[in-house]
Design an enzyme around this catalytic site. Structure first.
Site: not given
Length: 488
Positions: A256, A238-239
């Site tokens: 993060e 997803v990042g």
């Protein structure tokens, strides 16, 4: 049943979703319904971003440092007064063991002071002496300004902590924020919004939305060109998507993205300490933590001795009702996560690893989502379970032979780089190893890195950017240099 606020918080007011939909929030310990939450769609996201944009562009929130500091201290006090409520809610909504909440709720609330104090001592403007270039002599001033609107997206494993970090970081630095909560834990975000309203933080500075479909609301938020910066905690997959979306318009992303943190056990380590601390550093919060020490790298000369201790410590670890402070391991957030975890352990066993403790789904009266505290040993350093973040109560042990260089190589054999741990009876030796670990944080022996005044973030696919400390404060600010004619 307690009625929890579950509406969206947009432009200083609670409101239902434009589409009128709601979704149920399930207690992972017994599968009862904790409450319902408004299901935001693209229209609601757009309204929240518009409110934040107005607050960023048309109010003095960004520039009135004294007002901002006073208001945020008032907000912190309101949170202090409701710590007990937030603890109860997180146990119900996230299944968090209450044994983990001293850090995740009480400690986090107190740690807000660091950023509030930073408002008063940060060098918002710094003058530089004259400098000549191209025949012009100029004085220079460096000024720090907020980005404007921050889109923040939080995970479910520590909903209060990650929401407070993102909101407090963003608004302490003068930004406005749209917080999107995880579908599993929207009620904590709504409860935080209630304190925002009571504290007198201006309308639009903080907006909180939740949705049943994390992808739909997330895509709407990351696709809105009015957002200047994104801060996300969650998975690397997803990042990466958020970074790709942020790249449109060249907007900042602070990410993060989890870890597979190595706990390096050198041959001169205190094995009793390693077993006790290593168990807790892996199993705390049911193992559902990004920086936990989930991969133990152990020298062959002490491997068998340490395994005997780990079997005893993990085998005797209390688990069950998250409301009972004795229990270290509670439920897993949802059934799909248990299925994923069980698959990783089962495949490791099939590949030749041993599972002397746990390795089974837990049972608490046929309800809830449970997995027993588990020890997986004799694992190859390149095996799936040694390279994949399990995000549950599973400790993986890898044996190494050779010198400290080999220990460092095995520990660094990971795409992740969030945290590292080192155990040795020789402090200088431990420091030498710690300096060579490719991770954003390292804890030596009986220590732990987390604090409000030092940065937290990762190397590799564990992310980019930092939270906490002055480094984390600056993440939310842009530097502007202004030159003016120097007077003789």
């Amino acid at each position: 049943m307690t009625e929890f606020e579950g509406r969206l918080f947009i432009d200083g007011e609670f409101t239902e979703a434009a589409g009128g939909r709601r979704f149920e929030v399930i207690n992972p310990a017994d599968e009862t319904v904790v409450g319902t939450a408004a299901d935001a769609g693209a229209q609601d996201v757009a309204r929240a971003v518009a409110a934040a944009r107005r607050a960023a562009d048309e109010t003095e929130w960004a520039t009135d440092h004294e007002f901002r500091q006073q208001t945020l201290r008032r907000w912190q006090q309101l949170l202090r007064e409701q710590v007990g409520f937030f603890r109860e809610l997180q146990v119900l909504e996230a299944g968090s063991p209450s044994s983990a909440l001293d850090t995740q709720i009480d400690g986090v609330t107190e740690d807000m002071s660091f950023f509030h104090d930073m408002i008063g001592r940060f060098p918002w403007e710094t003058e530089f002496p004259s400098y000549s270039v191209m025949g012009l002599t100029s004085n220079r001033l460096v000024r720090y300004e907020p980005y404007g609107v921050v889109g923040a997206i939080t995970p479910w494993n520590a909903p209060y902590m990650t929401a407070i970090w993102k909101i407090n970081h963003a608004i302490s630095t003068g930004n406005a924020v749209v917080l999107k909560t995880a579908p599993d834990t929207p009620l904590t975000g709504a409860a935080i919004a209630q304190t925002i309203a009571e504290a007198g933080i201006p309308a639009g500075v903080v907006n909180v939305i939740g949705s049943a479909d994390k992808a739909a609301a997330g895509e709407a938020l990351t696709g809105d060109a009015r957002v200047d910066m994104y801060h996300f905690t969650g998975s690397p997959i997803v990042g990466r998507r958020i970074a790709e979306r942020a790249a449109t318009g060249i907007r900042k992303a602070c990410l993060e993205l989890g870890g597979k943190s190595a706990n390096v056990v050198l041959p001169d380590a205190d094995l009793d300490l390693v077993a006790a601390l290593g168990t807790m550093m892996c199993m705390s919060n049911s193992g559902q933590g990004c920086a936990l020490a989930t991969r133990m790298v152990v020298h062959a000369s002490v491997y068998d001795e340490l395994l005997a201790r780990l079997e005893a410590s993990i085998g005797g670890l209390p688990w069950g009702d998250p409301a009972d402070p004795v229990n270290i391991v509670g439920p897993i957030i949802r059934a799909e996560q248990v299925d994923r975890m069980a698959g990783l352990v089962d495949r490791a066993r099939e590949a030749g690893a041993r599972v002397p403790v746990g390795g089974r789904r837990g049972d608490r009266g046929g309800k809830g989502f449970w997995y027993e505290p588990t020890l997986v040993v004799d694992v190859d350093e390149n095996a799936e379970i040694a390279q994949t973040e399990v995000f549950g109560p599973v400790l993986t042990v890898v044996r190494y032979e050779g010198d400290d260089d080999e220990a460092i190589r095995v520990a660094n054999n990971s795409r992740y780089g969030l945290s590292g741990y080192v155990h040795s009876g020789d402090p200088e030796r431990a420091w030498r190893v710690a300096r060579r670990l490719r991770t954003g944080t390292v804890s030596i022996g009986a220590s732990f890195f987390l604090s409000p005044d030092t940065p937290f973030g990762g190397y590799g696919i564990s992310g980019i950017g930092r939270e906490h400390g002055e480094d984390g404060f600056r993440e939310y600010l842009q530097a502007k240099t202004i030159a003016s004619p120097a007077t003789v």
